[in-house]
Write an enzyme that holds these catalytic residues in place. Sequence first.
Site, mmCIF file in Angstrom:
data_model
loop_
_atom_site.group_PDB
_atom_site.id
_atom_site.type_symbol
_atom_site.label_atom_id
_atom_site.label_comp_id
_atom_site.label_asym_id
_atom_site.label_seq_id
_atom_site.Cartn_x
_atom_site.Cartn_y
_atom_site.Cartn_z
ATOM 1 N N PRO B 181 3.743 35.452 72.739
ATOM 2 C CA PRO B 181 3.694 36.492 73.771
ATOM 3 C C PRO B 181 2.299 37.035 74.107
ATOM 4 O O PRO B 181 1.998 38.202 73.851
ATOM 5 C CB PRO B 181 4.590 37.592 73.181
ATOM 6 C CG PRO B 181 4.462 37.422 71.707
ATOM 7 C CD PRO B 181 4.271 35.949 71.452
ATOM 8 N N CYS B 182 1.478 36.195 74.717
ATOM 9 C CA CYS B 182 0.154 36.668 75.118
ATOM 10 C C CYS B 182 0.263 37.673 76.272
ATOM 11 O O CYS B 182 -0.685 38.407 76.547
ATOM 12 C CB CYS B 182 -0.741 35.499 75.497
ATOM 13 S SG CYS B 182 -0.072 34.485 76.815
ATOM 14 N N HIS B 183 1.441 37.694 76.934
ATOM 15 C CA HIS B 183 1.595 38.657 78.035
ATOM 16 C C HIS B 183 1.624 40.099 77.506
ATOM 17 O O HIS B 183 1.471 41.039 78.269
ATOM 18 C CB HIS B 183 2.878 38.363 78.833
ATOM 19 C CG HIS B 183 4.132 38.354 78.004
ATOM 20 N ND1 HIS B 183 4.535 37.251 77.286
ATOM 21 C CD2 HIS B 183 5.057 39.309 77.754
ATOM 22 C CE1 HIS B 183 5.677 37.529 76.648
ATOM 23 N NE2 HIS B 183 6.009 38.779 76.914
#
Lengths: 178, 211
Positions: B181-183
Amino acid sequence: MTAAKLPFEVLISRHGASVLRVARALVGVQDADDVWQETFLAALRAYPRTDVKNVQAWLITITRNKAMDHHRRIATLPVPVGGVADLLPNHTASGTDAVIGAVESAEMAQAVWAALALLPNKRRHAVAYHHLAGLPYADVAELLGGTEAAARRAGADGMKSLRTLLAPWKGFDDDDKS
Amino acid sequence: MMTRAERSMHALQPLNAGLEAVAADEAATLVRLSGVLRGAAQAHGLVDVAYRSIDSPVGPLLLVATEVGLVRVAFSVEGHDTVLAELAESISPRILHAPARLDAAAREFEEYFAHTRHTFDLPLDFRLASGFRYEVLTHLHEIEYGSTASYSAVAALTSSPRAVRAVGTACARNPLPVVVPCHRVIRSDGSQGAYLGGPEAKALLLSLEAV
């Protein structure tokens, strides 16, 4: 990027049709499916081949070899039982124009494959490689083993024979554009 | 002037007059044949890289897997064909469309977008991220679903707590977006910052998790 490193899926979508046409011309519609499978499976096994410059010619060569294996197995050519008489158009279909059109085109396709089976070997191969698969005559010559001029002649003679065999079909144009 | 290869490709269509009829059933036959081929290729262990695409609220997603696990998730702005061509170079060109091999992954994405899944539970192949980039990615699951962390907060979790800019690079080049989850990594001023799927995709994922 080198063509030898394309995703294999791209090879199937680009060359699947020409492999199918050559397979059908060489072993008949019925057995062409097996030859198609064997060709792409063998190609995938050997992939990627850094020494292959022309992927299409490479695939058609494998198709030719798989077709020859097939003939060795069954030891006969797919000659239609009734000979040329079976090639005559049969326009008894009823229905809409679209349905008749589809039936006629399926009959026509059958006639073309049957007529191809009646050609002498070299002509059939030349027509399959050049007219059906779209290989340039330089590559056709390598597959046939001979000069480019001889390959061109075999292709033209093959188309001439096809025209004669398929003369009853009004859709078969006698303008050889090769 | 066309090259020889181009000429031979163009020669396929149209066929010589009179020969067109042979192409009548080709499209349907080829669909059937390639389906059988993909199955046989799998059975013989010849598929190094399998892919499929799925529809999602952030547009079509390309899912790619090796024998090890999910190796790449790509947004359509990245160009799915381009991504596959890159993978042919970097992993193996034995790439086939093999939806079945990505069934589990597709299901988890569907559940995620339906709010019923908060963490992905899939075997992952991190071979496209190495060194510090890999280290950053392994920490991202520590940012919980529905929350966010700043680039500097993520840097603080790593062996190089001051490498804030490198954390940004690692996130921007994350080969497994959404799953890793780089978002959830945003700027310290609270603004969302850039995203490889585009700023709209990042906003959409964050608002999806906020519900």
